[in-house]
Design an enzyme around this catalytic site. Structure first.
Site, short mmCIF file in Angstrom:
data_model
loop_
_atom_site.label_atom_id
_atom_site.label_comp_id
_atom_site.label_asym_id
_atom_site.label_seq_id
_atom_site.Cartn_x
_atom_site.Cartn_y
_atom_site.Cartn_z
CB ALA A 61 -0.87 -0.01 1.24
N GLY A 100 0.73 -5.18 1.04
CA GLY A 100 -0.41 -5.30 0.13
C GLY A 100 -0.02 -5.93 -1.20
CD GLU A 103 -2.25 -7.90 2.95
OE1 GLU A 103 -1.94 -6.72 2.72
OE2 GLU A 103 -3.00 -8.25 3.87
CD GLU A 123 1.39 -5.64 5.56
OE1 GLU A 123 2.28 -6.46 5.87
OE2 GLU A 123 0.70 -5.75 4.53
C1 LIG Z 1 -8.20 0.60 7.68
C2 LIG Z 1 -7.40 1.11 6.55
C3 LIG Z 1 -6.91 -0.01 5.65
C4 LIG Z 1 -5.68 0.41 4.94
C5 LIG Z 1 -5.02 -0.79 4.33
C6 LIG Z 1 -3.59 -0.60 4.46
C7 LIG Z 1 -2.86 -1.82 4.05
C8 LIG Z 1 -1.57 -1.85 4.28
C9 LIG Z 1 -0.79 -2.93 3.78
C10 LIG Z 1 0.57 -2.43 3.29
O1 LIG Z 1 0.92 -2.79 2.23
S1 LIG Z 1 1.51 -1.42 4.27
C11 LIG Z 1 2.99 -1.23 3.30
C12 LIG Z 1 3.81 -2.45 3.32
N1 LIG Z 1 5.02 -2.29 2.56
C13 LIG Z 1 6.17 -1.99 3.11
O2 LIG Z 1 6.29 -1.84 4.30
C14 LIG Z 1 7.34 -1.83 2.18
C15 LIG Z 1 8.04 -0.55 2.47
N2 LIG Z 1 9.16 -0.34 1.56
C16 LIG Z 1 10.35 -0.97 1.69
O3 LIG Z 1 10.57 -1.80 2.52
C17 LIG Z 1 11.44 -0.54 0.76
O4 LIG Z 1 11.14 0.74 0.32
C18 LIG Z 1 11.58 -1.47 -0.48
C19 LIG Z 1 10.27 -1.66 -1.19
C20 LIG Z 1 12.15 -2.82 -0.02
C21 LIG Z 1 12.59 -0.81 -1.46
O5 LIG Z 1 13.80 -0.55 -0.77
P1 LIG Z 1 14.93 0.35 -1.46
O6 LIG Z 1 16.05 0.41 -0.50
O7 LIG Z 1 15.19 -0.12 -2.82
O8 LIG Z 1 14.30 1.80 -1.63
P2 LIG Z 1 13.77 2.82 -0.56
O9 LIG Z 1 14.73 3.93 -0.45
O10 LIG Z 1 13.38 2.14 0.67
O11 LIG Z 1 12.42 3.32 -1.24
C22 LIG Z 1 12.46 4.08 -2.45
C23 LIG Z 1 11.36 5.11 -2.39
O12 LIG Z 1 10.12 4.46 -2.38
C24 LIG Z 1 9.33 4.89 -1.28
N3 LIG Z 1 8.50 3.79 -0.83
C25 LIG Z 1 8.88 2.52 -0.63
N4 LIG Z 1 7.84 1.77 -0.29
C26 LIG Z 1 6.77 2.58 -0.27
C27 LIG Z 1 5.39 2.38 0.01
N5 LIG Z 1 4.90 1.17 0.33
N6 LIG Z 1 4.58 3.43 -0.05
C28 LIG Z 1 5.05 4.65 -0.39
N7 LIG Z 1 6.36 4.91 -0.67
C29 LIG Z 1 7.19 3.87 -0.62
C30 LIG Z 1 10.38 5.31 -0.23
O13 LIG Z 1 9.84 6.19 0.68
C31 LIG Z 1 11.42 5.94 -1.11
O14 LIG Z 1 10.93 7.22 -1.45
P3 LIG Z 1 11.86 8.49 -1.37
O15 LIG Z 1 10.99 9.60 -1.80
O16 LIG Z 1 13.01 8.22 -2.25
O17 LIG Z 1 12.27 8.60 0.04
#
Ligand SMILES: CCCCCC/C=C/CC(=O)SCCNC(=O)CCNC(=O)[C@H](O)C(C)(C)COP(=O)(O)OP(=O)(O)OC[C@H]1O[C@@H](n2cnc3c(N)ncnc32)[C@H](O)[C@@H]1OP(=O)(O)O
Length: 719
Positions: A61, A100, A103, A123
């Site tokens: 997400a 997500g 998922e 998460e």
């Molecule tokens: C009741 C309400 C219901 C709501 C439902 C909500 C459901 C939630 C389920 C979810 O999916 S929560 C999110 C789960 N995902 C994560 O936790 C992954 C997070 N990301 C990472 O671990 C890492 O970024 C990566 C994907 C492994 C990539 O790592 P890498 O070292 O290659 O790059 P980064 O520097 O970490 O990231 C680059 C860039 O991308 C942005 N970013 C990464 N993931 C997300 C994300 N999920 N959402 C938004 N942005 C993301 C990160 O912030 C970096 O951005 P920047 O601008 O360069 O700082």
């Protein structure tokens, strides 16, 4: 968005497009719903492949959307309609399938992954749980024990492990989209119900209660006070006990509670703060995206004590050649033995060949003539370090970077004895250096942007979380810690015991109370620093040492313990008692309690009952106050840097975001009021005086932490 393409007559591909990680933003979810509907309506299409642009399936997400009002198609029904589709759907996983993203893949009927892909449900690290069916589908697919482990830790796993666990059906080397299409063609027409995880019976096992209780005990011990891991266990338990629809209801209720919690906000802040720390900037405008770092392949490590050993191990693990130096054969042999053993254990655990060939041990500085960078890790003594720096300049190439692993000495003073002030920076590792993730990269007044860029890049390669900080006594972490430690010993003078203070701090969420940490590090470390700084001098009365030094309140208790030979774990007693020297289990020591009583009597202090709230307010607010002074002085580029230092170097609980975030969350006006109160009671503790920045921020309406930078004059931009 999502791109719909027909690639073969009977196959449609839906490509998630939202760089850099194809997070499931509102636009992407809309795109998925529209594309799926298109595929379902197209009679010629018999199967659909989901993939992500740029060889990245999906990072989950869009976390940025969590702080706003969420709109667009919700994830749960969207994934449900994927699973319910009468047409076969296959996920082609390249790069990452996280949260997500995984998922969504679990809603597909088959999953194919590229060998290099990483999968997980992280998460919990954001204070949440996998609430798009992850807690219900994953246990049905791989069983509750494995699902509990993955969901409560948020661990990323390799494609190989995912195959072993049964999360993916195929792992391929090459193009996962082509492989997914081939798989689709081979199974088209087969019944899909067996592939719909929501239709499977609950993941019940006879010992479900035992398994869940054990998981609960583990998460409570590991992440004391964090709500999300506990909720994860409850949700997975529901998957074992209840039909799918009831389990989903439980998942939703738990997620609603977490989503609105301050813990989730803190952990999401920490996620972005970590990324912002990597985007370093210096006061002169140099920053991460306008400064090039040349490559480092060979590094010299000077001194093979505990720190030098850990640094050498981290370098070698990153594939970097190391020349390690000691002063005499005995020290060299000791260091060599320790480093070799650590690397052999590492190689065994990882199942990789031992990287010992990257190491050279020597007594001769001349062996350093080819290195690109040196890290000095000798004893914390300015004169010794100066001598080492001067000697280094005689043998190093003219462009070799010189780094010092000092934990607080003046980097400029050290640089001044070299022939290359622009190439000198601090690299402050935390012990044990091969385990701890934090690295403070300290720029001096003469450090060049390139030298900072090189140290930051090297730290990143060593898997460290690097934060660039300015040069000041103790840098950021230790400078702040001093005030926290001061308050903790003043509390002992006033009536508290080490256990009481530690218990309050551990209940707050610290991995370890301050007195246990002090015993672990060795009380003589601070003793030596206090002696060097002139706080302890020969003319001080050894029986009744003064409680004021340099016109300020001073607590001589730690010095008195050292004089008694109570140096902590290593001597079997410090603030606590241990079974034997080196053992780790801290027990309350009646001798210490008696010693504290005698001390109070000697100084005429009437002990009083001290609440946990007072412990936290005095220790934590004085820490945050110093952080605000650091910000005011422009020592860090923003509050996020300070929080990351505390999260990764000092055991600060992640679900409280860091000291700056915590102060903002409690309310800056509350922090100001409390500091004024305590400073009034302790006028001889200048550090309790509220910082100017705190007063300014409160006067300007306590803006959210993300806006603090614009309220600070000195601050350099990270934009
Ligand atoms: C009741 C309400 C219901 C709501 C439902 C909500 C459901 C939630 C389920 C979810 O999916 S929560 C999110 C789960 N995902 C994560 O936790 C992954 C997070 N990301 C990472 O671990 C890492 O970024 C990566 C994907 C492994 C990539 O790592 P890498 O070292 O290659 O790059 P980064 O520097 O970490 O990231 C680059 C860039 O991308 C942005 N970013 C990464 N993931 C997300 C994300 N999920 N959402 C938004 N942005 C993301 C990160 O912030 C970096 O951005 P920047 O601008 O360069 O700082």
């Amino acid at each position: 968005m999502a791109l719909y393409t027909r690639v073969k007559e009977s196959i449609a591909v839906i490509t998630l497009k939202n760089p850099p990680v194809n997070a499931l933003s509102t636009a992407v979810r809309r795109g998925i719903v529209e594309s799926l509907s298109q595929a379902l309506q197209d009679e010629q299409v018999k199967a659909v492949v989901f993939c992500g642009e740029n060889n990245t399936f999906c990072g989950g997400a869009d976390i940025k959307e969590f702080s706003g009002s969420m709109s667009g198609p919700p994830l749960v029904p969207m994934i449900h309609s994927i699973e319910a589709s009468e047409k076969l759907i296959v996920a082609a996983i390249e790069g990452v399938a996280l949260g997500g993203g995984l998922e969504l893949a679990l809603g597909c009927h088959y999953r194919v992954a590229d060998t290099n892909a990483r999968l997980g449900l992280p998460e919990v690290t954001l204070g949440l749980l996998p609430a798009a069916g992850g807690t219900q589908r994953l246990p049905r697919l791989i069983g509750i024990t494995a699902a509990l482990e993955l969901i409560t830790t948020g661990r990323h796993i390799s494609a190989k492990e995912a195959l072993k666990l049964g999360i993916v059906d195929q792992v391929i080397e090459g193009n996962a989209v082509l492989a997914a299409m081939a798989l689709a063609l081979s199974v088209i027409g087969q019944p899909l119900n067996a592939r719909r995880l929501s239709l499977q019976a609950p993941a019940w096992v006879p010992d479900v209660d035992y398994v869940c209780e054990a998981a609960l005990a583990r998460v409570k011990q590991r992440s004391r006070g964090a709500m999300a891991p506990v909720a994860c266990v409850q949700a997975v338990r529901a998957a074992a006990m209840l039909p799918y629809s009831k389990g989903m209801e439980k998942e939703r209720q738990l997620m609603d509670m977490l989503f609105r919690s301050s813990q989730a906000r803190a952990m999401q802040y920490a996620f972005f703060a970590q990324r912002s720390a990597g985007k370093w900037s210096l006061p002169n405008g140099a920053q991460w995206n306008n400064t090039k770092a040349r490559n480092v392949e060979r590094v010299g490590v000077i001194g093979l004590g505990t720190m030098g050993q850990g640094i050498a191990v981290s370098l070698v693990k990153a594939g970097i050649s190391v020349v390690a130096i000691e002063v005499d054969t005995k020290q060299l042999e000791l260091g060599k033995k320790a480093v070799t053993a650590m690397l052999q254990r590492y190689a065994q655990r990882q199942g990789v060949s031992s990287p010992l060939h990257l190491l050279k041990f020597t007594l001769s500085f001349h062996q350093l003539r080819d290195v690109d960078l040196v890290i000095e890790a000798v004893f914390e003594d300015m004169n010794l370090k100066k001598r080492v720096f001067s000697e280094l300049c005689k043998v190093l190439k003219e462009n070799t970077i010189i780094c010092t692993n000092t934990s607080g000495l003046n980097v400029d003073e050290l640089a001044a004895v070299t022939d290359r002030q622009h190439l000198v920076v601090g690299m402050h590792f935390f012990a044990p250096a091969h385990v701890m993730r934090l690295l403070e990269v300290v720029y001096g007044s003469g450090s060049s942007p390139e030298a900072v860029a090189i140290a930051m890049a090297l730290g990143k390669r060593m898997q460290k979380v690097c934060v660039a900080v300015g040069n000041c006594s103790g840098f950021v972490g230790n400078r702040m810690l001093k005030h926290y430690m001061d308050q903790s010993v003043y509390l002992l003078e006033e009536g508290a015991t080490p256990e009481q203070v530690d218990q309050a701090l551990e209940e707050f969420g610290f991995a370890m109370g301050i007195f246990k940490v002090a015993d672990l590090s060795g009380l003589d470390v601070g003793w030596r620093v206090r002696k060097a700084s002139g706080l302890i001098s020969p003319d001080i009365d050894p029986v009744k040492p003064s409680r004021w030094r340099f016109g300020r309140r001073y607590c001589p208790l730690p010095d008195m313990l050292c004089q008694q030979g109570r140096l902590g774990q290593k001597t079997g007693h410090g603030w606590y008692l241990y079974n034997s020297p080196g053992s780790k289990e801290a027990k309350c020591d009646p001798e210490i309690l008696k010693f504290l009583e005698d001390y109070r009597l000697k100084y005429g202090i009437i002990p009083r009952r001290i609440s946990s709230q007072e412990v936290i307010e005095r220790c934590v607010f004085s820490l945050a106050n110093e952080g605000l002074r650091i910000l005011e002085e422009g020592i860090t580029a923003g509050p996020e840097d300070i929080d990351i230092i505390y999260l990764f170097g000092y055991g600060w609980p992640r679900y409280r975001g860091g000291p700056m975030f915590y102060a903002a969350q409690v309310g800056l006006s509350v922090v100001l009021e409390k500091l004024e109160h305590y400073h009034h009671l302790q006028p001889d503790v200048p550090s309790l005086e509220p910082s100017q920045l705190l007063r300014k921020l409160v006067a300007e309406g306590s803006p959210p932490i993300q806006q603090w930078k614009s309220h600070i004059k000195n601050l350099h931009s990270q934009l």
